[in-house]
Design a protein around this motif. Structure first.
Motif, PDB file in Angstrom:
ATOM      1  N   CYS A 190       0.918  -1.240   0.088  1.00 19.58           N
ATOM      2  CA  CYS A 190      -0.075  -0.052  -0.060  1.00 19.58           C
ATOM      3  C   CYS A 190       0.764   1.336   0.055  1.00 19.58           C
ATOM      4  O   CYS A 190       0.320   2.235  -0.632  1.00 19.58           O
ATOM      5  N   GLN A 191       2.037   1.261   0.755  1.00 16.18           N
ATOM      6  CA  GLN A 191       2.835   2.381   0.563  1.00 16.18           C
ATOM      7  C   GLN A 191       3.670   2.553  -0.771  1.00 16.18           C
ATOM      8  O   GLN A 191       3.484   3.868  -1.003  1.00 16.18           O
ATOM      9  N   THR A 192       3.689   1.582  -1.470  1.00 18.96           N
ATOM     10  CA  THR A 192       4.401   1.649  -2.535  1.00 18.96           C
ATOM     11  C   THR A 192       3.209   1.951  -3.774  1.00 18.96           C
ATOM     12  O   THR A 192       3.581   2.793  -4.639  1.00 18.96           O
ATOM     13  N   LEU A 193       2.072   1.203  -3.577  1.00 18.35           N
ATOM     14  CA  LEU A 193       1.136   1.958  -4.560  1.00 18.35           C
ATOM     15  C   LEU A 193       0.721   3.507  -4.192  1.00 18.35           C
ATOM     16  O   LEU A 193       0.327   4.309  -5.323  1.00 18.35           O
ATOM     17  N   ALA A 194       0.809   3.621  -3.021  1.00 14.14           N
ATOM     18  CA  ALA A 194       0.496   5.373  -2.651  1.00 14.14           C
ATOM     19  C   ALA A 194       1.674   6.048  -3.403  1.00 14.14           C
ATOM     20  O   ALA A 194       1.284   7.403  -3.881  1.00 14.14           O
ATOM     21  N   GLN A 195       2.835   5.765  -3.543  1.00 13.98           N
ATOM     22  CA  GLN A 195       3.832   6.680  -4.235  1.00 13.98           C
ATOM     23  C   GLN A 195       3.632   6.523  -5.615  1.00 13.98           C
ATOM     24  O   GLN A 195       3.881   7.521  -6.355  1.00 13.98           O
ATOM     25  N   GLN A 196       3.102   5.351  -6.269  1.00 14.56           N
ATOM     26  CA  GLN A 196       2.834   5.538  -7.486  1.00 14.56           C
ATOM     27  C   GLN A 196       1.563   6.406  -7.969  1.00 14.56           C
ATOM     28  O   GLN A 196       1.764   7.203  -8.940  1.00 14.56           O
ATOM     29  N   CYS A 197       0.594   6.545  -7.023  1.00  8.54           N
ATOM     30  CA  CYS A 197      -0.303   7.534  -7.026  1.00  8.54           C
ATOM     31  C   CYS A 197       0.012   9.127  -7.199  1.00  8.54           C
ATOM     32  O   CYS A 197      -0.301   9.855  -7.786  1.00  8.54           O
ATOM     33  N   ASP A 198       0.967   9.373  -6.340  1.00  5.78           N
ATOM     34  CA  ASP A 198       1.707  10.586  -5.967  1.00  5.78           C
ATOM     35  C   ASP A 198       2.602  10.805  -7.460  1.00  5.78           C
ATOM     36  O   ASP A 198       2.360  11.976  -7.813  1.00  5.78           O
ATOM     37  N   GLN A 199       3.239   9.702  -7.955  1.00  2.00           N
ATOM     38  CA  GLN A 199       3.919  10.009  -9.112  1.00  2.00           C
ATOM     39  C   GLN A 199       2.827  10.421 -10.423  1.00  2.00           C
ATOM     40  O   GLN A 199       3.133  11.086 -11.176  1.00  2.00           O
ATOM     41  N   HIS A 200       1.761   9.568 -10.281  1.00  2.18           N
ATOM     42  CA  HIS A 200       0.874  10.055 -11.512  1.00  2.18           C
ATOM     43  C   HIS A 200       0.450  11.231 -11.350  1.00  2.18           C
ATOM     44  O   HIS A 200       0.073  11.965 -12.311  1.00  2.18           O
ATOM     45  N   GLU A 201      -0.158  11.890 -10.127  1.00  2.22           N
ATOM     46  CA  GLU A 201      -0.737  13.129 -10.010  1.00  2.22           C
ATOM     47  C   GLU A 201       0.388  14.276 -10.526  1.00  2.22           C
ATOM     48  O   GLU A 201       0.113  14.994 -11.190  1.00  2.22           O
ATOM     49  N   GLN A 202       1.674  13.863 -10.082  1.00  2.00           N
ATOM     50  CA  GLN A 202       2.805  14.721 -10.653  1.00  2.00           C
ATOM     51  C   GLN A 202       2.849  14.696 -12.293  1.00  2.00           C
ATOM     52  O   GLN A 202       3.342  15.729 -12.614  1.00  2.00           O
ATOM     53  N   ALA A 203       2.755  13.524 -12.946  1.00  2.00           N
ATOM     54  CA  ALA A 203       2.910  13.300 -14.129  1.00  2.00           C
ATOM     55  C   ALA A 203       1.963  14.031 -14.839  1.00  2.00           C
ATOM     56  O   ALA A 203       2.135  14.692 -15.953  1.00  2.00           O
ATOM     57  N   LEU A 204       0.817  14.243 -14.396  1.00  2.00           N
ATOM     58  CA  LEU A 204      -0.423  15.197 -14.825  1.00  2.00           C
ATOM     59  C   LEU A 204      -0.127  16.661 -14.995  1.00  2.00           C
ATOM     60  O   LEU A 204      -0.985  17.327 -15.741  1.00  2.00           O
ATOM     61  N   ALA A 205       0.875  17.044 -14.093  1.00  2.00           N
ATOM     62  CA  ALA A 205       0.999  18.438 -13.898  1.00  2.00           C
ATOM     63  C   ALA A 205       1.127  19.177 -15.245  1.00  2.00           C
ATOM     64  O   ALA A 205       0.682  20.193 -15.518  1.00  2.00           O
ATOM     65  N   PRO A 206       2.208  18.630 -16.155  1.00  2.00           N
ATOM     66  CA  PRO A 206       2.229  19.396 -17.620  1.00  2.00           C
ATOM     67  C   PRO A 206       1.094  19.353 -18.311  1.00  2.00           C
ATOM     68  O   PRO A 206       0.960  20.537 -18.973  1.00  2.00           O
ATOM     69  N   ALA A 207       0.359  18.443 -18.224  1.00  2.00           N
ATOM     70  CA  ALA A 207      -0.975  18.614 -18.789  1.00  2.00           C
ATOM     71  C   ALA A 207      -1.860  19.613 -18.392  1.00  2.00           C
ATOM     72  O   ALA A 207      -2.714  20.168 -19.287  1.00  2.00           O
TER      73      ALA A 207
END
Length: 152
Positions: free
Chosen positions: A38-55
């Protein structure tokens, strides 16, 4: 164009899913696999949110003027015991499913826009969300027999 509405919805949903994964990790820390995954998957979600920033910067973000029918809300607490675990995992699954279908709709839009950069971001994040759903399904299947059959 309504893409900015869905980009904002997706960022918020990823944020809520990350918070919820952390909530379940903390609430079920006695289950080492649940805690660490769950900690690892939470970090993935954080990365997804950050990846959307340029869009979001490129297309914008705006709230929808429609009344909220379904929105992503992070889990505020966890249940206890084996049944509590599967119910919490089920809640995560519902939230992750919302994220997954939102990625799918954004993907369709960016394919139409032919935005190669965003297509790559969506493909990676959508694939990781699919793995998150698979892990949740597998973990619920593993926990359900003992939680639902064995009397406590």
């Amino acid at each position: 164009m309504m893409l900015p509405v869905y980009l904002g919805l997706l960022q918020g949903a990823e944020r809520a899913l990350a918070e919820s994964f952390r909530q379940v990790a903390d609430g079920h820390g006695a289950e080492p696999d649940v805690y660490h995954l769950c900690q690892t998957l939470a970090q993935q979600c954080d990365q997804h949110e950050q990846a959307l920033a340029p869009a979001v910067e490129r297309y914008g973000e705006r709230p929808d003027d429609e009344p909220d029918r379904l929105h992503a809300v992070a889990m505020c607490d966890t249940r206890t015991g084996p049944v509590g675990l599967i119910r919490d995992l089920q809640d995560l699954y519902v939230l992750a499913s919302m994220v997954d279908v939102t990625w799918m709709m954004v993907k369709q839009a960016v394919l139409g826009l032919r935005d190669d950069e965003l297509i790559g971001i969506v493909a990676q994040c959508e694939a990781q969300t699919s793995v998150q759903l698979s892990w949740l399904t597998t973990r619920m299947k593993q926990a359900a027999p003992q939680a639902l059959i064995v009397a406590r």
